[in-house]
Design an enzyme around this catalytic site. Structure first.
Site: not given
Length: 519
Positions: A46, A72, A147-148, A289
């Site tokens: 995210c 996201g 995020n995570g 990435y």
């Protein structure tokens, strides 16, 4: 920050107009996903954003989230605080589809704001799981964007439910709210810090409270978070590209285990909640990435390091071919580096449709497979009768690679040599990257030749782990203190996997939610 349109209009209106212009290039892809999307559950990756001390806080947050849209695309939300009340807008879909109306942004009043753009994790993509999540605490409110992934979320949740906690979502992010609410400390910041000491895993948080805008990074530094400033107003974001789009200045990375409290007067207080590790271990997949090529992650230019991956790959796995081509867009920098090092022409054997998004982190296999053909079209006149070196940043399941090799052969390529700019992925991730189970990973239980046969390429080669570290300018990997969270390649996880260990030991049974939502 330069935006199109009438410069005399309020910034809020100009940002809304900009997002409205940006929406069409995403809308076609989103409608295709909506038609195919099932009850997907996957690890999330995210984007988070936050700003304080500016009258256009919510509009800037929406614009920052737009720059983080690649992290996201299933849902987005913004929360603001006006000194008395919190205001939230949370929606399924893209930032540009949901925040391109000045009236929507106008409802988010206040000089501080946080936002979140999301892929689904524990729980379906339904509105109750869309962040920022909000809770009324004793004498104060709290909104959080995360995020995570937490590696002890199931264990903590089961314990909290036994103690009478009522969960309103199926997201592991709600654990932060529940633990913060139960803390006996007086200030919101101290309550939040108390909750962090019970949590394991990788996380970056932006938190909005009456005490200010709070940023948090996990003790290992797995998930990224940066600090910036715009005309004195502190900014927090997952990547520097979100600072660039609003014209903010990069200040520094938030350190592992650090909590920062940003206030409306521009001040930033730092608390090192956890001992700073001798070396941070940022997620290596951010560099390979996820991050945008124009971002700077933990001091490294993402674009330049990806080119170096291609240079190193050309040294380790040369090929006698006619041209080098990326699998767009993620393989482009590595392909440029490979072509330059190999002294081969860099060409575009595949033309990518920019209406269609990435397939690695699509929630379901059927979406990935249906999306590959729509994403790429072969450049027939270029590749007919030619030997092509095809560069990609990674192989996870192999679905995309197999179909693209077939596509190039059907278009007349004489040979297809596949080169991958990272080592084989042999272990799943539990910190927020959508690597699947062992059973789905192409590299598990197969050697390179077996993978080559399944994909259908003439040759297949991966960048070595040693070569990866050399390209990232970290020297030889120190097994006692690795420079990155690289467990997908090595199996060396940087934290305990409490839920996984408990599942293996005594098969934790978690009750599914009784609530099914349709929107």
């Amino acid at each position: 920050m330069t935006l199109p349109g009438d410069a005399s209009l309020p910034l809020q209106n100009r940002i809304a107009d900009f997002l409205k212009l940006e929406a069409p290039r995403y809308r076609r892809r989103q409608s295709e996903l909506d038609a195919l999307l099932g009850g997907a559950k996957l690890k999330e990756e995210c984007g988070v954003f936050g700003v304080i001390g500016t009258k256009d806080a919510a509009a800037l947050t929406a614009l920052g989230l737009h720059a983080l849209q690649h992290r996201g695309q299933e849902a987005a939300g913004v929360a603001s605080y006006d000194g008395k009340q919190f205001h939230t807008e949370r929606h399924l879909g893209l930032v540009s589809d949901n925040f391109s109306d000045a009236k929507t942004l106008g409802r988010l009043i206040g000089d501080s704001s946080i936002g979140h753009t999301r892929y689904s994790t524990h729980g379906d993509t339904v509105l109750r799981n869309v962040q920022p999540l909000y809770a009324d605490l004793d004498k104060a409110g709290l909104a959080i964007a995360h995020n995570g992934n937490l590696t002890n979320a199931k264990t903590l949740r089961a314990d909290l439910v036994r103690r009478g906690c009522i969960f309103q979502s199926t997201s592991d992010s709600e654990i932060f709210l529940q633990l913060t609410a139960r803390s006996q400390y007086l200030s919101v910041t101290d309550k939040l810090i108390d909750s962090l000491k019970q949590i394991e895993g990788g996380y970056a948080l932006t938190v909005l409270s009456p005490e200010g805008l709070i940023g948090v990074r996990d003790p290992v530094g797995i998930r990224p978070l940066v600090l910036g400033k715009l005309d004195g107003a502190p900014i927090l974001a997952s990547e520097t590209c979100a600072l660039d789009i609003i014209g903010a200045q990069f200040v520094r990375d938030i350190k592992p285990g650090e909590v920062v409290i940003c206030r409306a007067d521009g001040s930033v207080e730092s608390r090192q909640v956890f001992p700073e590790p001798p070396n941070a271990r940022p997620c290596i997949f951010e560099l390979i990435y996820f991050a945008k090529p124009n971002s700077v992650v933990d001091g490294q230019s993402v674009y330049e390091l990806r080119k170096r991956l291609g240079v190193q790959l050309a040294k380790e796995a040369p090929s006698d071919a006619d041209l080098v081509s990326p699998i767009p867009d993620s393989g482009v920098p590595a392909a440029i580096g490979y072509a330059q090092a190999a002294n081969l022409p860099y060409e575009m054997a595949l033309i990518r449709s920019h209406f269609i998004g990435r397939t690695f982190i699509e929630p379901e296999q059927k979406i990935r497979e249906a999306g590959v053909a729509r994403k790429h079209s072969p450049n027939r006149k270029l590749i007919e009768g030619k030997s092509v070196v095809l560069i990609d940043d990674s192989i996870v399941r192999g679905t995309t690679s197999r179909k693209i090799v077939q596509m190039l052969r059907a278009a007349g390529a004489a040979q297809v040599h596949l080169r991958i700019a990272c080592p084989p992925i042999q272990h799943p991730d539990f910190y927020g990257v959508n690597t699947p189970s062992y059973e789905e990973l192409l590299s598990v239980g197969r050697d390179v030749e077996q993978m080559r046969q399944l994909i259908g390429a003439d040759t297949l080669a991966f960048l070595s782990l040693e070569g990866l570290y050399l390209a990232l300018r970290k020297g030889k990997r120190d097994d006692a203190a690795p420079a990155f969270t690289d467990h997908c390649f090595t199996g060396d996880y940087p934290t305990r996997l409490t839920d996984r260990e408990a599942q293996d030991r005594d098969a934790i049974v978690t009750q599914l939610s009784f609530l099914a939502e349709t929107s």
